[in-house]
Design a protein around this motif. Structure first.
Motif, PDB file in Angstrom:
ATOM      1  N   MET A   1     -20.737 -10.984  61.145  1.00 21.95           N
ATOM      2  CA  MET A   1     -20.721 -10.516  62.520  1.00 21.95           C
ATOM      3  C   MET A   1     -20.396  -9.032  62.611  1.00 21.95           C
ATOM      4  SD  MET A   1     -21.492 -13.046  64.457  1.00 21.95           S
ATOM      5  CE  MET A   1     -20.879 -12.521  66.041  1.00 21.95           C
ATOM      6  N   SER A   2     -19.622  -8.496  61.664  1.00 22.16           N
ATOM      7  CA  SER A   2     -19.193  -7.115  61.748  1.00 22.16           C
ATOM      8  C   SER A   2     -20.348  -6.147  61.579  1.00 22.16           C
ATOM      9  CB  SER A   2     -18.120  -6.837  60.698  1.00 22.16           C
ATOM     10  OG  SER A   2     -18.633  -7.072  59.411  1.00 22.16           O
ATOM     11  N   SER A   3     -21.451  -6.607  60.946  1.00 18.55           N
ATOM     12  CA  SER A   3     -22.589  -5.728  60.727  1.00 18.55           C
ATOM     13  C   SER A   3     -23.468  -5.597  61.966  1.00 18.55           C
ATOM     14  CB  SER A   3     -23.424  -6.246  59.553  1.00 18.55           C
ATOM     15  OG  SER A   3     -23.944  -7.527  59.857  1.00 18.55           O
ATOM     16  N   LYS A   4     -23.213  -6.402  62.985  1.00 19.25           N
ATOM     17  CA  LYS A   4     -24.033  -6.342  64.175  1.00 19.25           C
ATOM     18  C   LYS A   4     -23.665  -5.124  65.017  1.00 19.25           C
ATOM     19  CE  LYS A   4     -24.894 -11.293  64.686  1.00 19.25           C
ATOM     20  NZ  LYS A   4     -24.731 -12.464  65.546  1.00 19.25           N
ATOM     21  N   ARG A   5     -24.594  -4.705  65.821  1.00 16.36           N
ATOM     22  CA  ARG A   5     -24.355  -3.594  66.727  1.00 16.36           C
ATOM     23  C   ARG A   5     -24.091  -4.146  68.119  1.00 16.36           C
ATOM     24  NH1 ARG A   5     -29.055   0.644  66.237  1.00 16.36           N
ATOM     25  NH2 ARG A   5     -27.619   1.741  67.625  1.00 16.36           N
ATOM     26  N   TYR A   6     -22.977  -3.736  68.716  1.00 12.52           N
ATOM     27  CA  TYR A   6     -22.601  -4.229  70.025  1.00 12.52           C
ATOM     28  C   TYR A   6     -22.767  -3.127  71.059  1.00 12.52           C
ATOM     29  CZ  TYR A   6     -20.510  -8.086  67.426  1.00 12.52           C
ATOM     30  OH  TYR A   6     -20.303  -9.157  66.604  1.00 12.52           O
ATOM     31  N   THR A   7     -23.107  -3.527  72.273  1.00 14.13           N
ATOM     32  CA  THR A   7     -23.275  -2.556  73.348  1.00 14.13           C
ATOM     33  C   THR A   7     -21.912  -2.020  73.776  1.00 14.13           C
ATOM     34  OG1 THR A   7     -23.128  -4.262  75.065  1.00 14.13           O
ATOM     35  CG2 THR A   7     -25.312  -3.789  74.148  1.00 14.13           C
ATOM     36  N   ASP A   8     -21.922  -0.821  74.369  1.00 15.25           N
ATOM     37  CA  ASP A   8     -20.677  -0.236  74.869  1.00 15.25           C
ATOM     38  C   ASP A   8     -20.054  -1.111  75.936  1.00 15.25           C
ATOM     39  OD1 ASP A   8     -21.023   1.889  73.166  1.00 15.25           O
ATOM     40  OD2 ASP A   8     -22.000   3.161  74.677  1.00 15.25           O
ATOM     41  N   GLU A   9     -20.887  -1.780  76.718  1.00 14.28           N
ATOM     42  CA  GLU A   9     -20.373  -2.664  77.759  1.00 14.28           C
ATOM     43  C   GLU A   9     -19.633  -3.849  77.163  1.00 14.28           C
ATOM     44  OE1 GLU A   9     -23.346  -4.602  80.174  1.00 14.28           O
ATOM     45  OE2 GLU A   9     -22.227  -4.080  81.986  1.00 14.28           O
ATOM     46  N   PHE A  10     -20.175  -4.416  76.092  1.00 18.29           N
ATOM     47  CA  PHE A  10     -19.517  -5.537  75.428  1.00 18.29           C
ATOM     48  C   PHE A  10     -18.185  -5.098  74.835  1.00 18.29           C
ATOM     49  CE2 PHE A  10     -18.556  -8.263  71.829  1.00 18.29           C
ATOM     50  CZ  PHE A  10     -18.823  -9.530  72.306  1.00 18.29           C
ATOM     51  N   LYS A  11     -18.171  -3.909  74.199  1.00 18.78           N
ATOM     52  CA  LYS A  11     -16.925  -3.396  73.617  1.00 18.78           C
ATOM     53  C   LYS A  11     -15.862  -3.189  74.683  1.00 18.78           C
ATOM     54  CE  LYS A  11     -19.306  -0.917  69.860  1.00 18.78           C
ATOM     55  NZ  LYS A  11     -19.579   0.416  69.273  1.00 18.78           N
ATOM     56  N   ALA A  12     -16.279  -2.614  75.838  1.00 14.30           N
ATOM     57  CA  ALA A  12     -15.317  -2.365  76.899  1.00 14.30           C
ATOM     58  C   ALA A  12     -14.714  -3.657  77.423  1.00 14.30           C
ATOM     59  CB  ALA A  12     -16.004  -1.591  78.041  1.00 14.30           C
ATOM     60  N   GLU A  13     -15.552  -4.688  77.582  1.00 10.92           N
ATOM     61  CA  GLU A  13     -15.037  -5.975  78.058  1.00 10.92           C
ATOM     62  C   GLU A  13     -14.093  -6.603  77.033  1.00 10.92           C
ATOM     63  OE1 GLU A  13     -15.201  -7.271  80.845  1.00 10.92           O
ATOM     64  OE2 GLU A  13     -16.758  -6.123  81.881  1.00 10.92           O
ATOM     65  N   ALA A  14     -14.421  -6.487  75.748  1.00  9.67           N
ATOM     66  CA  ALA A  14     -13.554  -7.039  74.712  1.00  9.67           C
ATOM     67  C   ALA A  14     -12.213  -6.326  74.686  1.00  9.67           C
ATOM     68  CB  ALA A  14     -14.242  -6.929  73.350  1.00  9.67           C
ATOM     69  N   VAL A  15     -12.220  -4.998  74.794  1.00  7.82           N
ATOM     70  CA  VAL A  15     -10.969  -4.222  74.800  1.00  7.82           C
ATOM     71  C   VAL A  15     -10.146  -4.546  76.042  1.00  7.82           C
ATOM     72  CG1 VAL A  15     -10.029  -1.892  74.968  1.00  7.82           C
ATOM     73  CG2 VAL A  15     -11.888  -2.370  73.375  1.00  7.82           C
TER      74      VAL A  15
END
Length: 384
Positions: free
Chosen positions: A1-15
């Motif tokens: 999973m770590s090799s996948k690219r995540y959107t900035d929106e997904f990162k913001a929601e996770a944080v």
């Protein structure tokens, strides 16, 4: 999973789950299927951006200013992407057609962006608004009044041919085709004969057979996906949610939200599912007969990814009961009767429900009273 690219929106929601909602990094990473080091890095980056003096911004305002800048940039890019999609026929037409398109979409896109994309000036648009009716249009309105008078005087039995003869006899200079165009636009037609009872002659173009046929129990993941659309109320207007559910575990494998219910909405949800699951060929995708799912773009996407389309029978919601069941659970367990202040708040709450609760935590009777993520994990461990 770590090799996948995540959107900035997904990162913001996770944080946000860590910094605002108080979850631990380990807990959030486990629910979202992330590596803990990856989430730690995102949280650290978010905290650094909040420090006083970062990027030359004042204390406490750096993060807010950056978010505002990113939102403005995202809005600009989205508008420049969406305007050409909706104005394909307008781009090759005259200036007046472009002005008419701008007036019809003024609540959806900013005027300055539409002017830049369509290649017109704001001053010209405002001048057109102040006197948008041309001499031709004013003449059409006058002629339409005469047409209505002649049509009513005939007892509504005259068509465009006989009305044209009446107008010419009265001294008007007009063609039969112009009269026909004006009458069609106004809905005037000759009321002659009894007509025939309308009969249903099949569904819209793009409808396929119900291949699924209510077989909601596949024996493995990524064999059958079901999809549908629902709506969420906000004080900004409706927020439409499209979701793709794997029938094996009932996991929501892809979803998307937009303020309009277009084919792009369902394509974004299906694209998210394909990106997340990376299925092999032959996945069945079941939907209803909505115009979004019968569009050529939807069919082309399924064909390009070697997916098998399936559709519910006309007016039969039970053929897509699993997707309806997910939306019912979402509204009863989270949305209920509330109205969100804006679409961003609604989308954030949908993210929290799907990614933080429904997929990793919520138990399903059809999945052995396990969560969808745990049910699929045990399937993978069994070596099937």
């Amino acid at each position: 999973m770590s090799s996948k690219r995540y959107t900035d929106e997904f990162k913001a929601e996770a944080v946000k789950q860590v910094l605002d909602r108080g979850f631990t990094v380990v807990d959030v990473a486990g629910r979202l299927g992330l590596h803990t080091h990856t989430l730690y890095a995102w949280v650290k980056s978010a905290r650094v951006s909040e420090k006083p003096g970062n990027s030359g911004l004042s204390s406490g305002g750096g993060d807010a200013a950056e978010v505002r800048r990113l939102k403005a940039e995202l809005k600009r890019v989205t508008e420049e992407r969406d305007i050409p999609k909706k104005s394909r026929r307008v781009l090759c037409q005259g200036v007046r057609a472009k002005y008419a398109f701008m007036r019809a979409h003024i609540r959806e896109f900013r005027l300055i962006t539409m002017c830049r994309v369509l290649g017109v000036h704001r001053s010209g648009y405002y001048a057109w608004l102040s006197d948008e009716t041309s001499a031709r249009e004013r003449e059409d309105k006058r002629l339409l009044g005469l047409i209505k008078h002649a049509w009513l005087a005939s007892g509504t039995v005259y068509g465009h041919r006989k009305i044209t003869l009446d107008l010419r006899e009265a001294g008007e200079v007009c063609s039969r085709h112009r009269v026909q165009r004006l009458m069609r636009a106004e809905g005037l037609r000759a009321q002659v004969g009894y007509g025939s009872k309308p009969r249903h002659r099949g569904g819209p173009m793009g409808v396929v057979e119900n291949v699924l046929n209510r077989d909601f129990t596949p024996d493995a993941p990524n064999k059958v996906w079901v999809t549908d659309i629902t709506y969420i109320r906000t004080y900004e207007g409706w927020l439409f949610l499209a979701a793709v559910v794997d029938l094996y575990s009932r996991q929501v494998v892809g979803w998307a939200t937009q303020p309009t219910m277009t084919r792009d909405l369902v394509l974004q949800a299906l694209l998210a599912a394909v990106w997340k699951r990376k299925p092999g060929p032959g996945v069945m995708v079941h939907s209803d007969q909505g115009s979004q799912f019968t569009s050529s773009d939807w069919q082309s996407f399924l064909k390009a990814h070697r997916m098998v389309p399936s559709m519910s029978r006309r007016g039969n919601c039970h053929d897509n009961a699993v997707a309806e069941s997910f939306f019912s659970a979402l509204k009863k367990e989270r949305i209920k009767r509330r109205i969100y202040p804006n679409r961003e708040a609604a989308r954030s709450d949908v993210f929290d429900y799907i990614e933080m609760f429904y997929n990793p935590i919520r138990r399903h009777g059809s999945a052995g009273d396990l969560s969808p993520v745990e049910f699929e994990r045990r399937y993978a461990q069994s070596g099937n």
